[in-house]
Design an enzyme around this catalytic site. Sequence first.
Site, mmCIF file in Angstrom:
data_model
loop_
_atom_site.group_PDB
_atom_site.id
_atom_site.type_symbol
_atom_site.label_atom_id
_atom_site.label_comp_id
_atom_site.label_asym_id
_atom_site.label_seq_id
_atom_site.Cartn_x
_atom_site.Cartn_y
_atom_site.Cartn_z
ATOM 1 N N LYS A 28 41.686 1.822 27.909
ATOM 2 C CA LYS A 28 41.195 2.048 26.549
ATOM 3 C C LYS A 28 41.568 3.442 26.059
ATOM 4 O O LYS A 28 42.028 3.614 24.929
ATOM 5 C CB LYS A 28 39.681 1.835 26.515
ATOM 6 C CG LYS A 28 39.050 2.017 25.151
ATOM 7 C CD LYS A 28 37.791 1.193 25.002
ATOM 8 C CE LYS A 28 36.627 1.708 25.816
ATOM 9 N NZ LYS A 28 36.050 2.956 25.261
ATOM 10 N N ARG A 129 25.430 8.457 16.908
ATOM 11 C CA ARG A 129 25.934 9.399 17.917
ATOM 12 C C ARG A 129 26.318 10.745 17.285
ATOM 13 O O ARG A 129 26.696 10.806 16.119
ATOM 14 C CB ARG A 129 27.138 8.778 18.650
ATOM 15 C CG ARG A 129 26.722 7.547 19.436
ATOM 16 C CD ARG A 129 27.879 6.885 20.142
ATOM 17 N NE ARG A 129 28.416 7.703 21.216
ATOM 18 C CZ ARG A 129 29.508 7.389 21.910
ATOM 19 N NH1 ARG A 129 30.170 6.277 21.624
ATOM 20 N NH2 ARG A 129 29.925 8.166 22.880
ATOM 21 N N ASP A 327 31.950 6.910 32.773
ATOM 22 C CA ASP A 327 31.684 5.583 32.207
ATOM 23 C C ASP A 327 31.239 4.570 33.266
ATOM 24 O O ASP A 327 30.886 3.434 32.920
ATOM 25 C CB ASP A 327 32.939 5.049 31.510
ATOM 26 C CG ASP A 327 33.231 5.810 30.219
ATOM 27 O OD1 ASP A 327 32.292 6.399 29.646
ATOM 28 O OD2 ASP A 327 34.398 5.825 29.793
ATOM 29 N N LYS A 354 26.093 8.267 25.014
ATOM 30 C CA LYS A 354 27.208 7.310 24.990
ATOM 31 C C LYS A 354 26.902 6.207 23.968
ATOM 32 O O LYS A 354 26.080 6.399 23.088
ATOM 33 C CB LYS A 354 27.441 6.756 26.393
ATOM 34 C CG LYS A 354 27.891 7.821 27.393
ATOM 35 C CD LYS A 354 29.267 8.327 27.043
ATOM 36 C CE LYS A 354 29.741 9.388 28.011
ATOM 37 N NZ LYS A 354 30.992 9.985 27.586
ATOM 38 N N ARG A 358 22.538 5.680 28.216
ATOM 39 C CA ARG A 358 22.813 4.778 29.350
ATOM 40 C C ARG A 358 21.817 4.931 30.492
ATOM 41 O O ARG A 358 21.609 3.984 31.255
ATOM 42 C CB ARG A 358 24.254 4.975 29.839
ATOM 43 C CG ARG A 358 25.235 4.328 28.872
ATOM 44 C CD ARG A 358 26.664 4.397 29.332
ATOM 45 N NE ARG A 358 27.477 3.557 28.450
ATOM 46 C CZ ARG A 358 28.794 3.679 28.288
ATOM 47 N NH1 ARG A 358 29.464 4.609 28.947
ATOM 48 N NH2 ARG A 358 29.443 2.868 27.486
HETATM 49 C C1 S3P Z 1 36.869 9.053 26.500
HETATM 50 C C2 S3P Z 1 36.070 10.095 26.887
HETATM 51 C C3 S3P Z 1 34.705 9.917 27.396
HETATM 52 C C4 S3P Z 1 34.417 8.473 27.770
HETATM 53 C C5 S3P Z 1 34.926 7.502 26.753
HETATM 54 C C6 S3P Z 1 36.436 7.654 26.602
HETATM 55 C C7 S3P Z 1 38.227 9.343 26.008
HETATM 56 O O1 S3P Z 1 33.794 10.310 26.403
HETATM 57 O O2 S3P Z 1 33.025 8.285 27.958
HETATM 58 O O3 S3P Z 1 34.633 6.174 27.114
HETATM 59 O O4 S3P Z 1 39.064 8.416 25.918
HETATM 60 O O5 S3P Z 1 38.499 10.513 25.718
HETATM 61 P P1 S3P Z 1 33.303 11.854 26.241
HETATM 62 O O6 S3P Z 1 34.446 12.642 25.772
HETATM 63 O O7 S3P Z 1 32.197 11.786 25.223
HETATM 64 O O8 S3P Z 1 32.821 12.250 27.605
#
Ligand code: S3P
Length: 450
Positions: A28, A129, A327, A354, A358
């Site tokens: 992702k 958020r 995650d 998140k 969570r």
């Molecule tokens: C992500 C960073 C993380 C993660 C999210 C994807 C990214 O979030 O939890 O699912 O692709 O940069 P945070 O930057 O808020 O830690």
Amino acid sequence: MSGHGTPIPMISRTCGPLTGIAHVPGDKSISHRSLILGALCVGKTHITGLLEGEDVLDTARAMRAFGAVVTNHGGGEWSVQGVGVGGFAEPDQVIDCGNSGTGVRLIMGAMATSPITATFTGDASLNGRPMGRVTDPLALFGAQAVGRAGGRLPMTIVGAADPVPVRYTVPVPSAQVKSAVLLAGLNAPGQTVVIEKEATRDHTERMLQGFGATLTVDDTAEGRVITLTGQPELQPQTIIVPRDPSSAAFPVCAALIVPGSDVLVPNIGLNPTRAGLFTTLQDMGADLTYENLRTEGGEPVADLRARYSPDLKGIAVPPARAASMIDEYPVLSVVAAFAEGVTDMQGVKELRVKESDRIDAMAKGLRAAGVIVDEGPDWWRVTGLGHGNVPGGATVASQLDHRIAMAFMVLGMATQDPMRVDDGSPIATSFPVFEPLMAGLGAQIIRDGT
Ligand code: S3P
């Protein structure tokens, strides 16, 4: 655009051994970045293996709204005809990022140093958020943000007409914030410097280098110092998106707790900034091995083989590992319920902001399933009951959070009584083939009422 439709209640019940091969979807984080960086090139970027989950599809729509030509060629093949750094057009519609914090925060960064205005919104989860963590550093470039109380979406960003480069120390361990600042730095003259005290996923740095930006990373006493030279001409790329370790976590963890299981999850990216869960599971005594370990596109990749693990032990998860598995705590806590002893998870305040809180969502659901969970502002502890001893038999609120819904579906595969989530629809944001993939391994997940 999750959370806009009818809730999909789902039930997961005890199943026989999980066996077979699980081809999980594309990563992702890398999928979002492929589309955004593709849109910032001059020329056409080709992407294979893009995650076609709702979060990423929302980012594809957003890139079109900013002027890029994004084409789905079918079968995970996509192309992006970019507009170049500083070439974003002003969207004539509100940008709806659905459930995706990564999407909205990275896109805000990418547009904040262009002389355009854009308004962003999302679903009920995303609109709750905090965005101040991104708009604070974007203000240093000269961008302005007007949102709801507490820095919440919907929010309008007025991009800086004459951006200045910044030097910014990220106050929370967040790859999204780091990436937003770097993407904003692309269209600022001179050098933008981002310092992170704890290393977070480094896809943006690696991909910016791959797209031809001048970017250096130095490990110093101050932290990881990332220096980006602004206003490059990014070169279009051919990107093969690796499969997502965060999605692999679900079939892997399910195999560890369902007696007799033996599951292979091929082609998983094991970038050290992402692979903390697998090390933690091995520390707990999981029968989890890396097969066919190799390097692809400069990143370690392996086929993960997970087998039922009768002797799981609770451990103290090192806080220094938190960012590399942030995650994965929901599904780790599920495995912890079947371990002997306590699994202690410290230094995880970020879990509270998140897609849901969570710690709260998992603690409520695990307690309803008969598991003891203790928690504090930045820690939680699960007291394992051992295999075969987790009662289950509860309905849990997924709180518009895909990983909460999937974690409880995994739990239900080995509880005494089935587990139910009130709404599994958010699973489509990151893992649209979760149900058929798990069914193919032998899981018994059904949509309640169908
Ligand atoms: C992500 C960073 C993380 C993660 C999210 C994807 C990214 O979030 O939890 O699912 O692709 O940069 P945070 O930057 O808020 O830690």
